[in-house]
Scaffold this motif. Structure first.
Motif, PDB file in Angstrom:
ATOM      1  N   LEU A  48      -3.185  23.247 -53.052  1.00  0.00           N
ATOM      2  CA  LEU A  48      -3.602  22.627 -51.793  1.00  0.00           C
ATOM      3  C   LEU A  48      -5.099  22.322 -51.804  1.00  0.00           C
ATOM      4  CD1 LEU A  48      -3.054  21.795 -48.839  1.00  0.00           C
ATOM      5  CD2 LEU A  48      -3.445  24.177 -48.196  1.00  0.00           C
ATOM      6  N   ILE A  49      -5.907  23.269 -52.275  1.00  0.00           N
ATOM      7  CA  ILE A  49      -7.350  23.045 -52.349  1.00  0.00           C
ATOM      8  C   ILE A  49      -7.658  21.876 -53.280  1.00  0.00           C
ATOM      9  CG2 ILE A  49      -9.543  24.071 -53.078  1.00  0.00           C
ATOM     10  CD1 ILE A  49      -8.388  26.796 -52.261  1.00  0.00           C
ATOM     11  N   SER A  50      -6.954  21.810 -54.403  1.00  0.00           N
ATOM     12  CA  SER A  50      -7.164  20.706 -55.339  1.00  0.00           C
ATOM     13  C   SER A  50      -6.813  19.372 -54.703  1.00  0.00           C
ATOM     14  CB  SER A  50      -6.306  20.920 -56.596  1.00  0.00           C
ATOM     15  OG  SER A  50      -6.521  22.199 -57.148  1.00  0.00           O
ATOM     16  N   LEU A  51      -5.691  19.339 -53.996  1.00  0.00           N
ATOM     17  CA  LEU A  51      -5.271  18.099 -53.356  1.00  0.00           C
ATOM     18  C   LEU A  51      -6.235  17.671 -52.254  1.00  0.00           C
ATOM     19  CD1 LEU A  51      -2.884  16.089 -53.524  1.00  0.00           C
ATOM     20  CD2 LEU A  51      -1.793  17.369 -51.672  1.00  0.00           C
ATOM     21  N   LEU A  52      -6.768  18.635 -51.504  1.00  0.00           N
ATOM     22  CA  LEU A  52      -7.714  18.313 -50.430  1.00  0.00           C
ATOM     23  C   LEU A  52      -9.074  17.880 -50.981  1.00  0.00           C
ATOM     24  CD1 LEU A  52      -6.933  21.122 -47.826  1.00  0.00           C
ATOM     25  CD2 LEU A  52      -6.239  18.721 -47.782  1.00  0.00           C
TER      26      LEU A  52
ATOM     27  N   TYR B 118     -14.570  24.260 -58.945  1.00  0.00           N
ATOM     28  CA  TYR B 118     -13.452  25.106 -58.530  1.00  0.00           C
ATOM     29  C   TYR B 118     -12.514  25.362 -59.702  1.00  0.00           C
ATOM     30  CZ  TYR B 118      -9.318  26.713 -56.036  1.00  0.00           C
ATOM     31  OH  TYR B 118      -8.237  27.454 -55.614  1.00  0.00           O
ATOM     32  N   TYR B 119     -12.255  24.344 -60.512  1.00  0.00           N
ATOM     33  CA  TYR B 119     -11.361  24.535 -61.648  1.00  0.00           C
ATOM     34  C   TYR B 119     -12.017  25.326 -62.773  1.00  0.00           C
ATOM     35  CZ  TYR B 119      -7.062  22.434 -60.296  1.00  0.00           C
ATOM     36  OH  TYR B 119      -5.856  22.218 -59.687  1.00  0.00           O
ATOM     37  N   ALA B 120     -13.333  25.198 -62.918  1.00  0.00           N
ATOM     38  CA  ALA B 120     -14.023  26.070 -63.860  1.00  0.00           C
ATOM     39  C   ALA B 120     -13.898  27.529 -63.418  1.00  0.00           C
ATOM     40  CB  ALA B 120     -15.501  25.668 -63.963  1.00  0.00           C
TER      41      ALA B 120
END
Length: 446
Positions: A425-429, A318-320
């Protein structure tokens, strides 16, 4: 039960085209929270068997992982641009994955195992980034379908020998009585799962599929689809261990040697998605080693590692994708020095990379410790390969983080928008279950 699942799937599709994705998303969130609460407070109640469907704690664990990753994929897709076709593909995926993990009939399991490729290939071909996505989709399709032919032949053969009884337990019980001439067929039938894991030597479809897939496609590939191979290998070898124990040491050796070799390959990758994809092969090779060791601690460690890796690698992909959206490239030559121009992403990059190298308190650490113990119990001669693979895994993780976050920023890079609320939020989840489930290790006993 199949009628109920089909009705729920049809209801979700109707809601998508009538009232929009937001209400369907709320329904899926409520369903996921309900399953999680029931799983946490009533673990024994999940040993259910209804007709050709059923499940235990391992099945429900993978079902929860599938629901969780699909929910995050929907959020990630709606941040960029909403497409009803993509959402329909996601719901099709989660429905087929649910049937895979709760199937007791082996033919039903095989059909759903292969059917999940259809929405995946459509996602790569329809929403991929580059023209090479056509070859990547065909590569994925032919690798998996061709290597699964021996498995289909074995299912038909055992079903005929045992009088057409299709229960998974009955069919796999027949493997213990196979004559020696059919050992090759039994080993060939494992190729369907070893390609999906994937084992070193059968992994060539994975980097191309990840590089050409959209962000959501990489998330579901790394988060859930690689776990289908490990799940099938565990279910398959449990009832046919008399046959597969003869190949155990060979597969362990291949997976560990491949882990060392691919760790060195990671050190010379210039594409972020390819680097993360090769690191997935390294981690899943260790899972294969733990499963084929035959020890319970290896099986539990493999289960934990698959859940942890699903969350961690999905977050890294996701971060890429976030970097690609802002910079237009996944090359490490372009993605460098982002600490200066994209400081809001540094913390999550650090958290996901540290979890990928099995830093505490991530699930990867718990699973890796159990897997290391199970493999060393097979042979102490494997200790050198394990130490070298673990060391090199830390090296390429540090290489990835250091290159992306440090160094000189390219002269063509200007200031751009930081993380928005939904991306945070997606990163935290992704990160919370990856680290908080470390405190509830008893949930992974099956």
């Amino acid at each position: 039960m199949l009628e109920v699942l089909g009705g729920l799937f049809g209801l979700m599709l109707m809601l998508v085209f009538s009232v929009g994705w937001f209400y369907v998303y709320l329904v899926m969130v409520i369903m996921t929270l309900f399953i999680m609460s029931e799983f946490y407070f009533g673990l024994e109640s999940w040993h259910l068997y209804v007709g050709v469907f059923g499940g235990d704690s391992m099945s429900v664990g993978f079902v929860l992982l599938s629901f969780w990753i699909i929910l995050l994929m929907i959020l990630a897709s709606c941040v960029k641009s909403y497409s009803k076709g993509v959402i329909v593909l996601y719901f099709t995926m989660v429905f087929v994955l649910l049937l895979v993990f709760i199937s007791l009939d082996f033919m039903m399991f095989y059909l759903m195992f292969e059917a999940v490729l259809i929405p995946t290939v459509i996602l790569i071909l329809g929403w991929g980034y580059q023209p090479e996505r056509l070859s990547a989709g065909v590569y994925l399709l032919f690798y998996t379908v061709f290597c699964s032919m021996p498995l289909l032949l074995l299912i038909i053969l055992i079903s005929v020998v045992l009088g057409g009884m299709g229960s998974l337990e009955i069919m796999m019980f027949g493997l213990g009585w196979m004559p020696g001439g059919l050992y090759l067929l039994c080993f060939g039938s494992m190729m369907a799962f070893l390609v999906s894991v994937p084992l070193f030597g059968l992994h060539l479809w994975l980097p191309s599929a990840h590089v050409e897939a959209p962000v959501s496609g990489s998330m579901i590939l790394a988060g859930v689809l690689l776990k289908l191979g490990g799940y099938g290998l565990m279910r398959f070898s449990f009832y046919g261990w008399v046959v597969f124990s003869d190949f155990g040491f060979v597969l362990i050796s291949i997976s560990l040697l491949g882990g060392v070799g691919l760790s060195l390959v990671c050190l010379r990758q210039v594409d972020l998605s390819a680097l993360i994809a090769y690191s997935s092969v390294v981690h899943m090779g260790l899972v294969v080693g733990g499963i084929m060791s035959g020890f319970v601690v290896g099986w539990v460690g493999g289960f934990i590692m698959m859940v942890g890796h699903g969350l961690c690698s999905s977050g890294l992909f996701y971060y890429a994708g976030i970097n690609y959206d802002r910079l237009g490239s996944r090359s490490v030559m372009v993605n460098k020095g982002l600490m200066l121009v994209f400081p809001s992403s540094v913390l999550f990059w650090f958290l996901f990379v540290s979890s990928n190298m099995a830093a505490p308190p991530s699930l990867n650490l718990l699973g890796e410790l159990m897997l290391l113990g199970s493999v060393l119990a097979v042979s102490s001669w494997l200790s050198f390969l394990l130490l070298l693979s673990s060391f090199l895994s830390g090296v390429y993780c540090l290489y990835m983080f250091g290159w992306v976050q440090h160094g000189d920023v390219g002269s063509f890079i200007r200031g751009f928008e930081g993380l928005i609320v939904v991306e945070g939020l997606i990163s935290l989840l992704h990160w919370l279950p990856l680290n908080c489930l470390f405190l509830s290790g008893d949930l992974f006993l099956f």
